[in-house]
Design an enzyme around this catalytic site. Sequence first.
Site, mmCIF file in Angstrom:
data_model
loop_
_atom_site.group_PDB
_atom_site.id
_atom_site.type_symbol
_atom_site.label_atom_id
_atom_site.label_comp_id
_atom_site.label_asym_id
_atom_site.label_seq_id
_atom_site.Cartn_x
_atom_site.Cartn_y
_atom_site.Cartn_z
ATOM 1 N N HIS B 82 37.372 33.871 40.438
ATOM 2 C CA HIS B 82 36.936 34.623 39.266
ATOM 3 C C HIS B 82 35.520 34.209 38.894
ATOM 4 C CE1 HIS B 82 37.276 36.911 35.564
ATOM 5 N NE2 HIS B 82 36.586 35.934 35.012
ATOM 6 N N ASP B 161 46.407 41.565 27.246
ATOM 7 C CA ASP B 161 45.026 41.135 27.453
ATOM 8 C C ASP B 161 44.094 42.329 27.523
ATOM 9 O OD1 ASP B 161 42.788 39.343 28.289
ATOM 10 O OD2 ASP B 161 42.914 40.643 30.035
ATOM 11 N N ARG B 168 38.007 43.269 21.489
ATOM 12 C CA ARG B 168 36.951 42.249 21.361
ATOM 13 C C ARG B 168 35.593 42.831 21.711
ATOM 14 N NH1 ARG B 168 38.735 38.041 25.351
ATOM 15 N NH2 ARG B 168 36.742 37.081 24.867
ATOM 16 N N SER B 183 42.061 34.884 28.237
ATOM 17 C CA SER B 183 42.047 36.201 28.868
ATOM 18 C C SER B 183 42.028 36.072 30.395
ATOM 19 C CB SER B 183 40.816 36.968 28.381
ATOM 20 O OG SER B 183 40.625 38.151 29.120
ATOM 21 N N LYS B 187 45.571 36.584 33.095
ATOM 22 C CA LYS B 187 45.574 37.563 34.183
ATOM 23 C C LYS B 187 45.767 36.877 35.525
ATOM 24 C CE LYS B 187 41.637 39.196 32.876
ATOM 25 N NZ LYS B 187 40.446 39.940 32.427
#
Lengths: 452, 452
Positions: B82, B161, B168, B183, B187
């Site tokens: 990520h 999420d 947000r 978040s 995931k």
Amino acid sequence: MIPYRIIQRKRDGEELRAGEIAEFFRGYADGRLPDYQMAAFLMAVYFRGLSPAERAELVETMLRSGAVVDLSDLPGTKVDKHSTGGVGDKASLVLAPLVASLGVPVPMMSGRGLGHTGGTLDKLESIPGFRTDLTLSEFRRQLERLGCALIGQTDEIAPLDRRLYALRDVTGTVESIPLIAASIMSKKLAEGIDALILDVKRGSGAFLPELDRALELARTMIGIGDAYGKEVVALVTAMDRPLGYAVGNALEMEEAILTLRGEGPEDLRELTLALAGEMLALGGVAGSPGEGRAMAAAALDDGRALERMREIVEAQGGNPAVLDDPAILPQAPVRRVVEAARSGTVVEVEARSIGHAAVELGAGRRALGTAIDPAVGFHITVKPGDIVEAGEAVATVYARTPEDAERGREALVAAIRIGEGPAAPLPLVSHRVTRAGVEAWEGDAAEGGRGA
Amino acid sequence: MIPYRIIQRKRDGEELRAGEIAEFFRGYADGRLPDYQMAAFLMAVYFRGLSPAERAELVETMLRSGAVVDLSDLPGTKVDKHSTGGVGDKASLVLAPLVASLGVPVPMMSGRGLGHTGGTLDKLESIPGFRTDLTLSEFRRQLERLGCALIGQTDEIAPLDRRLYALRDVTGTVESIPLIAASIMSKKLAEGIDALILDVKRGSGAFLPELDRALELARTMIGIGDAYGKEVVALVTAMDRPLGYAVGNALEMEEAILTLRGEGPEDLRELTLALAGEMLALGGVAGSPGEGRAMAAAALDDGRALERMREIVEAQGGNPAVLDDPAILPQAPVRRVVEAARSGTVVEVEARSIGHAAVELGAGRRALGTAIDPAVGFHITVKPGDIVEAGEAVATVYARTPEDAERGREALVAAIRIGEGPAAPLPLVSHRVTRAGVEAWEGDAAEGGRGA
């Protein structure tokens, strides 16, 4: 304007540029900006505050979101009163007819109960038939004829404030000084006043319990008034215990009537006279607050204030016989006396938990728009510092059911703390705040002695 | 639970009790709690943070709001990557097939472009026919067969999420470390990984530009992974300038293909190898990140990674000829060369403003749900520290219209700052963060030399 950028910049402590606050709030007023962006912005304001320029822009935007009443063609200096809210605070119900009876017009627009605190409108509506929803033209005509009208904030007055208030109430953003000040002052400026007296509460039952926050709120509102050429004076008063004995709508209306008849609790009378003295001075009828206080005491004692209230009740559709026989007001079916569990000194009569307990009985709203029960509440006859004997009656619960009465009793037993040692209640009135600054309040001693 | 009390207590810095965060967020997930209360709460979290216990409860609530994929029956240690988001960051497009080609399964669920940063899904979808919306069972079958599938977060994965993120994004509450960490990790934990490599960006183009905040985010995510028994390693990398030369979806896809062919920009190759080395070590295929890096360099150079990408593109419905002829990708009709206005040193290639300018061209979304233009973007061939001559080509704008091209050119002229004196770009990779703590990143020198 990109709304999330405005939110971010406020969040990061930047001062917004001229026009940005106005555009953001106008967008909310006309439905382009959604509740969730406003909620996030208001929470950012809670943490970051508003600069004087931002605050001024917010007041102006809220003020201009609706009609601005022009009362300049009516004779006299129009003076209103606002309280930041408390438990058992029915002073407006005495004050408005009292000041009007002495020649100062009082164009009073009041609110409903909020959180743990009661609202003047709900109390007035406990009088059978009483209408608080006068149109603006009815309001103006009655003001001309009787010097006083007691109404709710109409749809025309600062509609943006009303929507913002409802949102703040459910998003934990009520307790922000610039938001409170802007909300109060935009409404008051819209109703056509020339001057304003503020009763800024402190103590556990106030929205802002700490003295420094109460003083900051007072100074902020005085500053806003100043920008519009309106003289604003604030008294900082005690809300560590309820004002008077009664908490609950019809019970408070009854206590206000007793006070208009010269038979009310001492603290309620004293606070009302202090506020009346200021209003009479602001209205130019008295040469000083002390002189005004003495005039007000006389008008309470000789029945002029009571008679003016009778005319107002009649003009607004209420049954004027209530002034002579308060038993006309709604009565609760269940009454339960609360006795002192022990002998000792009443150390505390904790206002906030009593306010919450009154809401639980049905005297206030748990959610927007729900109905209240005008008859229920408490009558608490002890004050901090009183000496009590075990088994002595200290309060009565007025309830709809025996179960409610028992819950109310339990709440009062917890809230009325009896112990050893001295109580240390806050002074009823402690500070007087004007454009010139903060002064300790000298009270009636310095201002001409207790009336009558 | 009274929602506004939860908001108030978070606002006032209280730690919420066990179960309260779960109840609040589940209320939002099932529609009982409105957007505006969540928005106020998120802004309060921005200011007050979350305790480790609150954060853990939030991660668990988000994770359990949807399906949790179980890949334990597939052989191999599943490792995903990520990135916290940047401009020109197409590393995933090279990394996923590269690592899979060396035997470590990569179950990659990616996102779309967000704010000024691009998204892997948008880049993949520039390949004609490429499907990112595989079902979970297609995802699983492809993972088994090819060791890699490149899909979007499905509706089943952490739906809470997704809703929170959208809220947000428009309420100025993105830049909160506990919210970002929860978040990402909810995931990633839901997609069935065994381990995770994080590319945490810093510098002007990153969501959290400062090093200390980037490190805090890395540590927070590693802590969350630890609580679920997942090994997480983070590299802190430079986002003060774009990664590689290309910014824009098809342009970045083309650059990723060039890199898979061994013809890409140096920085993109280096970052990809650093991340691949970590993933191969986490996956148990390499004994150390340095050994993994060397294996990865070999797989780039001998075409294994390119061949795996070809199989993935074909399996997901894309035209595999794109690997040989990137001109199959969408092409912008207008191209405009940007020349250096003066001679000197390239002092800065400012990533954030370049990202915003790419959004303006149409490469990203100005509002949720709008379409993007895959063909447009920038190709910026200079890096901080390069010496340039006045009139030399430093970039090309790919646009839909001549007007867009001119605006893009102006943005690049402002963002590519040419001056005297030395440039001070951030090191490409500066820190490596693990459960054991933070270490300065030694790079390929210490880890076995540059591959091939």
